[in-house]
Write an enzyme that holds these catalytic residues in place. Structure first.
Site, short mmCIF file in Angstrom:
data_model
loop_
_atom_site.label_atom_id
_atom_site.label_comp_id
_atom_site.label_asym_id
_atom_site.label_seq_id
_atom_site.Cartn_x
_atom_site.Cartn_y
_atom_site.Cartn_z
N ARG A 174 0.83 -1.21 0.00
CA ARG A 174 0.00 0.00 0.00
C ARG A 174 0.87 1.26 0.00
O ARG A 174 0.54 2.26 -0.64
CB ARG A 174 -0.92 -0.03 1.23
CG ARG A 174 -1.93 1.07 1.24
CD ARG A 174 -3.10 0.75 2.17
NE ARG A 174 -3.93 1.92 2.33
CZ ARG A 174 -3.99 2.65 3.44
NH1 ARG A 174 -3.31 2.29 4.52
NH2 ARG A 174 -4.75 3.72 3.49
N HIS B 85 0.60 4.14 -2.76
CA HIS B 85 0.19 5.52 -2.42
C HIS B 85 1.28 6.54 -2.74
O HIS B 85 0.97 7.71 -2.98
CB HIS B 85 -0.23 5.60 -0.94
CG HIS B 85 -1.61 5.06 -0.71
ND1 HIS B 85 -2.50 5.60 0.19
CD2 HIS B 85 -2.28 4.05 -1.31
CE1 HIS B 85 -3.65 4.92 0.17
NE2 HIS B 85 -3.53 3.96 -0.74
N HIS C 244 -5.60 -6.25 -3.53
CA HIS C 244 -6.39 -6.42 -2.30
C HIS C 244 -6.53 -7.89 -1.91
O HIS C 244 -7.22 -8.19 -0.93
CB HIS C 244 -7.77 -5.77 -2.46
CG HIS C 244 -7.72 -4.28 -2.35
ND1 HIS C 244 -8.74 -3.46 -2.79
CD2 HIS C 244 -6.77 -3.45 -1.84
CE1 HIS C 244 -8.41 -2.19 -2.57
NE2 HIS C 244 -7.22 -2.16 -2.00
N TRP D 288 -9.98 -8.92 2.55
CA TRP D 288 -10.75 -9.22 1.33
C TRP D 288 -10.76 -10.72 1.07
O TRP D 288 -11.63 -11.21 0.37
CB TRP D 288 -10.11 -8.53 0.13
CG TRP D 288 -10.34 -7.06 0.02
CD1 TRP D 288 -11.35 -6.44 -0.67
CD2 TRP D 288 -9.54 -6.00 0.57
NE1 TRP D 288 -11.22 -5.08 -0.58
CE2 TRP D 288 -10.12 -4.78 0.19
CE3 TRP D 288 -8.39 -5.96 1.37
CZ2 TRP D 288 -9.60 -3.53 0.54
CZ3 TRP D 288 -7.86 -4.73 1.72
CH2 TRP D 288 -8.47 -3.54 1.33
N ASP E 190 -14.56 -2.31 -5.07
CA ASP E 190 -14.23 -3.71 -5.40
C ASP E 190 -15.42 -4.33 -6.13
O ASP E 190 -15.26 -4.94 -7.20
CB ASP E 190 -13.95 -4.53 -4.13
CG ASP E 190 -12.79 -3.99 -3.31
OD1 ASP E 190 -11.72 -3.78 -3.88
OD2 ASP E 190 -12.98 -3.78 -2.08
C1 HEM Z 1 -9.03 0.80 -6.75
C2 HEM Z 1 -9.06 1.74 -5.84
C3 HEM Z 1 -8.62 1.48 -4.43
C4 HEM Z 1 -9.30 1.81 -3.32
C5 HEM Z 1 -10.60 2.55 -3.25
C6 HEM Z 1 -8.54 1.31 -2.19
C7 HEM Z 1 -8.90 1.45 -0.88
C8 HEM Z 1 -8.27 0.86 0.19
C9 HEM Z 1 -8.67 0.97 1.56
C10 HEM Z 1 -9.86 1.78 2.07
C11 HEM Z 1 -7.82 0.23 2.30
C12 HEM Z 1 -7.84 0.04 3.81
C13 HEM Z 1 -6.81 0.90 4.49
C14 HEM Z 1 -6.84 0.77 5.97
O1 HEM Z 1 -7.91 0.73 6.58
O2 HEM Z 1 -5.73 0.69 6.57
C15 HEM Z 1 -6.90 -0.35 1.41
C16 HEM Z 1 -5.90 -1.22 1.79
C17 HEM Z 1 -5.03 -1.75 0.92
N1 HEM Z 1 -4.85 -1.42 -0.41
FE1 HEM Z 1 -6.17 -0.40 -1.53
N2 HEM Z 1 -7.44 0.70 -2.65
C18 HEM Z 1 -7.44 0.78 -4.02
C19 HEM Z 1 -6.45 0.33 -4.87
C20 HEM Z 1 -5.33 -0.31 -4.46
C21 HEM Z 1 -4.22 -0.63 -5.30
C22 HEM Z 1 -4.12 -0.22 -6.77
C23 HEM Z 1 -3.34 -1.30 -4.53
C24 HEM Z 1 -1.99 -1.85 -4.92
C25 HEM Z 1 -1.54 -1.97 -6.13
C26 HEM Z 1 -3.89 -1.41 -3.22
C27 HEM Z 1 -3.30 -2.08 -2.16
C28 HEM Z 1 -3.83 -2.14 -0.88
C29 HEM Z 1 -3.32 -3.01 0.15
C30 HEM Z 1 -2.21 -4.04 0.00
C31 HEM Z 1 -4.08 -2.76 1.29
C32 HEM Z 1 -3.96 -3.43 2.65
C33 HEM Z 1 -3.12 -2.60 3.59
C34 HEM Z 1 -2.97 -3.22 4.96
O3 HEM Z 1 -3.45 -4.32 5.21
O4 HEM Z 1 -2.32 -2.57 5.79
N3 HEM Z 1 -5.08 -0.77 -3.20
N4 HEM Z 1 -7.19 0.04 0.12
#
Ligand code: HEM
Length: 461
Positions: A121, A125, A261, A293, A322
């Protein structure tokens, strides 16, 4: 054509032994050149190689002039200076050594802390703020993978809740390998995290220059929202397209990247989404709680697509962004395929992730630095959820697909100029553009060189 004919005559004349041996040497060098260069250098090397054969000049000399920093060349030549933070300079050879050390340290960190998801993440970001319309002319204000996530103003953006922890996790490694830019370190950590989780090898290139100060951070609001209907009054599909198209990414890449995810969780105390704990997260590993997820949220596979499609398990989260991947017709086309075919997902994921990792990145040297894509040796899974270790198919697939897509416009101005000079040098018209991958002079030159070699082999010369 007259130039080619005369060249052909020279090569085939009895007096051309010296030239022929130069041709042979150049060909051998071309054949022996590293195959795991990034998509830019590979293509450029090939384009440069053919005219050099025809002229009997050294390919390696030309490549060096281009600053193509493959590890082999750096080790042999060394000494080039690169800037890792605007205004500073370090030695390329030393930089490569530090990259290697940092990669091993990142690997140990992730293996011990199970921090794969948050590091993925972090990389996303840092890169995902890129604005393609502003483009690199506005660097670093155009956003992108420039290390600006290390600055407090960016960490405080609403979408970045919790990511200060990820930055901190990597700080010790940054201290130990100070020449490695933050931008490189964040992208490296993300790619290594995916690989360790059983995902594909992502053949990154390095040499990103860091944004120098906190004023270089973009404004808040560049990253997607998990609930765009409330936050932006936009449908999830419109929102995803608005945000990802701004970065220059397309529908396929949106769907493939969302597959990240498959790792990690949402936390109510960070993003505000999901449950505080589920049967899959109550015991960690690593941080406890949150809602994932997928059931095996430390394993990189295509289960995200299967689970989002099924939507049957109340312990698994599905954000509106999603769910829309199976509702919007254009997104669904890819999401359905990825749910069925993990290999296809990995293949597309590698391409999309590599693009993401280079958005808004200023490389020094401009072609970047390529470590051996397979250099990280396969290890037992770091995940305790049954991961099978790294999948190594992707580098081969990546290079074949990427090279097919690379166009002449990917060449550096110096390379274009070099090719043009060689083209003119053996008879090309100054009024005719040099065609990128289908340059007839290049093709003819290769044919002439091969014929000359064959003639020599059968004793005709
Ligand atoms: C498509 C639009 C996306 C949205 C709306 C989104 C939104 C989110 C949200 C709300 C979280 C939870 C954060 C938290 O509560 O700590 C999250 C976690 C995460 N996202 Fe996304 N995300 C998107 C795309 C992506 C992309 C493109 C990647 C990587 C290429 C990604 C990788 C991750 C990962 C690995 C986590 C887990 C982080 C953790 O467990 O600490 N996301 N995302």
């Amino acid at each position: 054509m007259a130039g080619v004919a005369s060249l052909s005559k020279q090569l085939c004349s009895a007096g051309s032994v010296h030239m022929l041996s130069a041709v042979e040497q150049s060909m051998h060098r071309c054949l022996a050149m590293p195959v795991r260069l990034s998509r830019g250098p590979t293509r450029k090397a090939m384009l440069f190689c053919a005219p050099s054969i025809a002229l009997g000049t050294s390919f390696l000399g030309g490549a060096a002039a281009q600053g193509v920093a493959s590890v082999g060349r750096v080790a042999a030549g060394g000494g080039a200076r690169v800037a890792m933070v605007a205004g500073t300079a370090v030695d390329t050879k030393e930089y490569v050594a530090q990259l290697r050390g940092a990669k091993e340290a990142v690997r140990e960190l992730i293996t011990s802390k199970k921090s794969n998801p948050i590091l993925v993440r972090l990389g996303w970001h840092d890169a995902g703020t890129y604005d393609a319309e502003q483009g690199m002319a506005a660097w670093p204000k155009c956003g992108g993978a420039n290390g600006s996530m290390r600055f407090k103003p960016e960490q405080s953006h609403s979408a970045n809740a919790g990511l200060a922890n990820a930055v901190l996790l990597l700080e010790d490694i940054k201290q130990r390998f100070p020449q490695v830019s933050h931008a490189d370190l964040y992208q490296m950590a993300s790619a290594v995290a995916i690989e360790i989780a059983g995902g594909p090898v992502i053949p990154l290139k390095y040499g990103r220059v860091d944004a120098a100060e906190k004023d270089d951070c973009v404004v808040d609001g560049k990253l997607p929202s998990g609930d765009p209907e409330s936050t932006h009054k936009q449908s999830p599909a419109d929102h995803l397209r608005k945000v990802f198209y701004r970065m220059g990414l397309n529908d396929k890449e949106i769907v493939a990247l969302s597959g990240a995810h498959t790792l990690g969780r949402v936390y109510p105390d960070r993003s505000g989404f999901g449950k505080a704990s589920t049967k899959y997260t109550e015991n960690g590993p690593g941080t406890k709680g949150g809602q994932s997820w997928t059931a095996e949220w430390l394993k990189f596979d295509n289960s995200y697509f299967k689970d989002v499609k099924a939507r049957t398990d109340p312990d698994l989260v599905v954000l509106s962004t999603d769910g829309v991947l199976f509702q919007d017709p254009a997104f669904r086309e890819y999401a359905e395929k990825y749910a069925e075919d993990e290999e296809l997902f990995f293949k597309d994921y590698v391409l999309a992730h590599k693009r993401l990792s280079e958005l808004g990145s200023k490389f020094d040297p401009p072609e970047g630095i390529v470590l051996d894509a397979q250099a990280v040796s396969p290890t037992p899974a770091a995940s305790n959820n049954g991961s099978n270790g790294p999948v190594a198919f992707s580098a081969k697939d990546y290079y074949s697909e990427a090279s097919a897509k690379t166009s002449k416009s990917d060449l550096s101005p110096e390379m274009k100029e070099k090719i043009r000079k060689e083209y003119l040098g053996f008879g090309g018209s100054p009024d005719t553009p040099v065609a990128g991958g289908t340059n007839p002079f290049v093709v003819i030159s290769i044919i002439v060189a091969v014929l000359a070699l064959l003639s020599k082999a059968i004793g005709a010369i």
